[in-house]
Scaffold this motif. Structure first.
Motif, PDB file in Angstrom:
ATOM      1  N   VAL A  64       0.821  -1.210   0.000  1.00 58.64           N
ATOM      2  CA  VAL A  64       0.000   0.000   0.000  1.00 58.64           C
ATOM      3  C   VAL A  64       0.857   1.263   0.000  1.00 58.64           C
ATOM      4  O   VAL A  64       0.656   2.177  -0.822  1.00 58.64           O
ATOM      5  N   LEU A  68       0.849   3.912  -3.079  1.00 59.57           N
ATOM      6  CA  LEU A  68       0.261   5.226  -2.831  1.00 59.57           C
ATOM      7  C   LEU A  68       1.274   6.343  -3.093  1.00 59.57           C
ATOM      8  O   LEU A  68       0.909   7.413  -3.584  1.00 59.57           O
ATOM      9  N   SER A  94      -4.572  -5.839  -0.098  1.00 60.50           N
ATOM     10  CA  SER A  94      -4.979  -4.502   0.338  1.00 60.50           C
ATOM     11  C   SER A  94      -4.535  -3.439  -0.648  1.00 60.50           C
ATOM     12  O   SER A  94      -5.283  -2.486  -0.933  1.00 60.50           O
ATOM     13  N   SER A  95      -3.337  -3.582  -1.210  1.00 54.66           N
ATOM     14  CA  SER A  95      -2.878  -2.591  -2.188  1.00 54.66           C
ATOM     15  C   SER A  95      -3.713  -2.658  -3.456  1.00 54.66           C
ATOM     16  O   SER A  95      -4.023  -1.617  -4.060  1.00 54.66           O
ATOM     17  N   GLU A  97      -6.875  -3.488  -3.671  1.00 53.38           N
ATOM     18  CA  GLU A  97      -8.172  -2.892  -3.370  1.00 53.38           C
ATOM     19  C   GLU A  97      -8.092  -1.375  -3.357  1.00 53.38           C
ATOM     20  O   GLU A  97      -8.960  -0.675  -3.912  1.00 53.38           O
ATOM     21  N   ILE A  98      -7.039  -0.839  -2.754  1.00 57.15           N
ATOM     22  CA  ILE A  98      -6.906   0.608  -2.668  1.00 57.15           C
ATOM     23  C   ILE A  98      -6.576   1.213  -4.034  1.00 57.15           C
ATOM     24  O   ILE A  98      -7.093   2.263  -4.415  1.00 57.15           O
ATOM     25  N   LYS A 101      -9.502   1.869  -6.277  1.00 55.32           N
ATOM     26  CA  LYS A 101     -10.286   3.054  -5.932  1.00 55.32           C
ATOM     27  C   LYS A 101      -9.581   4.352  -6.301  1.00 55.32           C
ATOM     28  O   LYS A 101     -10.238   5.356  -6.567  1.00 55.32           O
ATOM     29  N   ARG A 102      -8.243   4.344  -6.328  1.00 54.95           N
ATOM     30  CA  ARG A 102      -7.527   5.620  -6.362  1.00 54.95           C
ATOM     31  C   ARG A 102      -6.714   5.867  -7.621  1.00 54.95           C
ATOM     32  O   ARG A 102      -6.252   6.989  -7.846  1.00 54.95           O
ATOM     33  N   PRO A 217      -5.596  10.376   2.038  1.00 54.22           N
ATOM     34  CA  PRO A 217      -6.720   9.488   1.724  1.00 54.22           C
ATOM     35  C   PRO A 217      -8.044  10.237   1.751  1.00 54.22           C
ATOM     36  O   PRO A 217      -8.247  11.153   2.549  1.00 54.22           O
ATOM     37  N   LEU A 307     -11.494  -1.353   6.135  1.00 50.09           N
ATOM     38  CA  LEU A 307     -10.335  -1.074   5.292  1.00 50.09           C
ATOM     39  C   LEU A 307     -10.629   0.137   4.414  1.00 50.09           C
ATOM     40  O   LEU A 307     -11.748   0.314   3.933  1.00 50.09           O
ATOM     41  N   GLY A 308      -9.619   0.978   4.205  1.00 51.84           N
ATOM     42  CA  GLY A 308      -9.737   2.064   3.253  1.00 51.84           C
ATOM     43  C   GLY A 308     -10.448   3.299   3.767  1.00 51.84           C
ATOM     44  O   GLY A 308     -10.881   4.132   2.960  1.00 51.84           O
ATOM     45  N   GLU A 309     -10.563   3.464   5.083  1.00 57.07           N
ATOM     46  CA  GLU A 309     -11.257   4.634   5.630  1.00 57.07           C
ATOM     47  C   GLU A 309     -10.365   5.489   6.521  1.00 57.07           C
ATOM     48  O   GLU A 309     -10.861   6.284   7.316  1.00 57.07           O
TER      49      GLU A 309
END
Length: 424
Positions: A64, A68, A94-95, A97-98, A101-102, A217, A307-309
């Motif tokens: 992640v 990022l 996790s990376s 998934e993030i 979104k980004r 974020p 996750l992600g918040e």
């Protein structure tokens, strides 16, 4: 290029033999975290997306934090008149998934191929990258040796111990480092260490910290409004990215803080939200509500087990402790909280991110080296002097804002290493 030294040939042979067994372990871990089996096969080089037309830059980061940190650079690359397409690879669920979104339009994510010749051969045959950009310390020997394009190391972060290990590799280290067309380091100390390893001075320079330049974020406006309404004007502090062995210490500190701040709320956001049930059991004698259950932060402890918040929690906590640091886990990136103006605290185990925290402490924008004994006094001090906490957070935000100044130069460097047109 000449034949690799014996040590690299031995590593390659062992990595190729171990790849099937390693893949099974990685696949099981990815699937357990919600990745489809088809996508897990990306680790063997099997693409699940078509290659877009045009020039393509392959950017690889471990997880992640590294992926990022590439976002400001990706945004700048895509903002050009004739932008390249971007392929981001990483190794964790996790990376993925993030990144889904980004990542901006024109950029896509795949899981990274294992450092084995078969996986890399499949990967290269499909994606045909025009440039490979490695983030921080992702120096995989066969990934570098087999790349069909120039290779760049960005945001390079090598500790004195890591540099000593590279020094001990002798000709093998020199062979790998000669393959890098450009290295941009986070600090002059890393640049000096790499020059001592034989990297040509014209292929290395010190730049800004891309991880710090990443945008903070996001926070969904509706969720932010709900959390704000539920917290009202209660004082609160955040414990972010916590690990086993830390939550007990943090909850014990919170019990003591409640004696002088009876309406204080602890927002507890573990590094791995799936540990939520276990953490909830630790909160004996405290009232607790959970984000995963759809509950509001109305209790003494709010377990942010989703996750992600993190954008929500950093925005609502003027004071944050960043975990992975009271226990020997290497610490975590402070820049998300710093960008949002949090007063930051952390422990002494910071092998993964010591320079990041040093940059902030040099500006009196964070406190580090806390232990189980000194954590509570530090929290008490900043809770008792909210103006001092706000000033510390403002300094953290100012330091973060200065870190993206090198991006335009890096974009120009990468453009110079790529072909003017896509590889046929």
């Amino acid at each position: 290029m000449t034949r690799p030294p014996l040590l690299l040939r031995t590593y390659g042979g062992l990595a190729n033999l171990a790849a099937p067994l390693l893949f099974r372990r990685i696949r099981d871990r990815l699937v357990a975290h919600g990745t489809s089996p088809a996508r897990a096969r990306e680790r063997l080089g099997h693409a699940t997306l078509p290659r877009p037309a045009g020039r393509l830059i392959w950017i690889h980061g471990a997880s992640v934090g590294e992926t990022l940190s590439a976002l400001p650079l990706i945004t700048a690359l895509r903002a050009q008149e004739d932008p390249p397409r971007i392929l981001v690879t990483s190794g964790t669920a996790s990376s993925a998934e993030i990144m889904a979104k980004r990542l901006p339009a024109g950029a896509l994510h795949q899981f990274a191929p294992l450092d084995s010749k078969r996986a890399l051969r499949r990967f290269h045959a499909h994606w045909q990258p025009d440039l490979l950009v490695l983030m921080e310390s992702e120096l995989w020997p066969q990934m570098i040796q087999t790349a069909p394009c120039p290779v760049v190391l960005l945001n390079a972060r090598l500790s004195a111990r890591a540099l000593a290990r590279w020094q001990s590799l002798g000709p093998s280290a020199a062979y790998i480092l000669r393959r890098l067309a450009l290295i941009v380091t986070q600090t002059e100390a890393t640049a000096a260490g790499l020059r001592a390893l034989g990297v040509a001075p014209d292929r290395i320079r010190t730049g800004g910290n891309l991880k710090a330049a990443a945008p903070p974020p996001d926070a969904a406006p509706a969720a932010l409004a709900q959390i704000t309404a539920a917290l009202t004007d209660r004082p609160r502090w955040l414990a972010a990215a916590t690990h086993p062995g830390e939550e007990d210490l943090l909850l014990a500190a919170h019990r003591q803080l409640l004696k002088s701040h009876p309406d204080l709320c602890l927002i507890l956001a573990p590094r791995h939200p799936e540990r939520g049930d276990r953490i909830a059991q630790m909160a004996t004698g405290l009232t607790l509500t959970r984000r995963s259950a759809g509950e509001a932060p109305t209790a003494q402890v709010y377990l942010a087990d989703t996750l992600g918040e993190m954008g929500l929690w950093y925005r609502k906590a003027p004071l944050a402790f960043v975990g992975g640091s009271l226990t020997p886990n290497g610490g975590h990136n402070p820049w998300e909280g710093a960008a949002l103006g949090c007063a930051l605290l952390t422990g002494s185990h910071l092998t993964n991110c010591a320079q990041d925290w040093q940059t902030l402490t040099d500006a009196d924008a964070a406190r580090t080296d806390l232990t189980a004994d000194t954590l509570l006094p530090a929290l008490q001090d900043l809770l008792a002097t909210p103006a001092a906490a706000r000033a510390m957070g403002a300094r953290a935000a100012a330091v973060t804002a200065r870190q993206g100044d090198d991006i335009a130069r890096t974009v120009a460097d990468l453009n110079a290493l790529m072909p003017a047109k896509a590889t046929p």
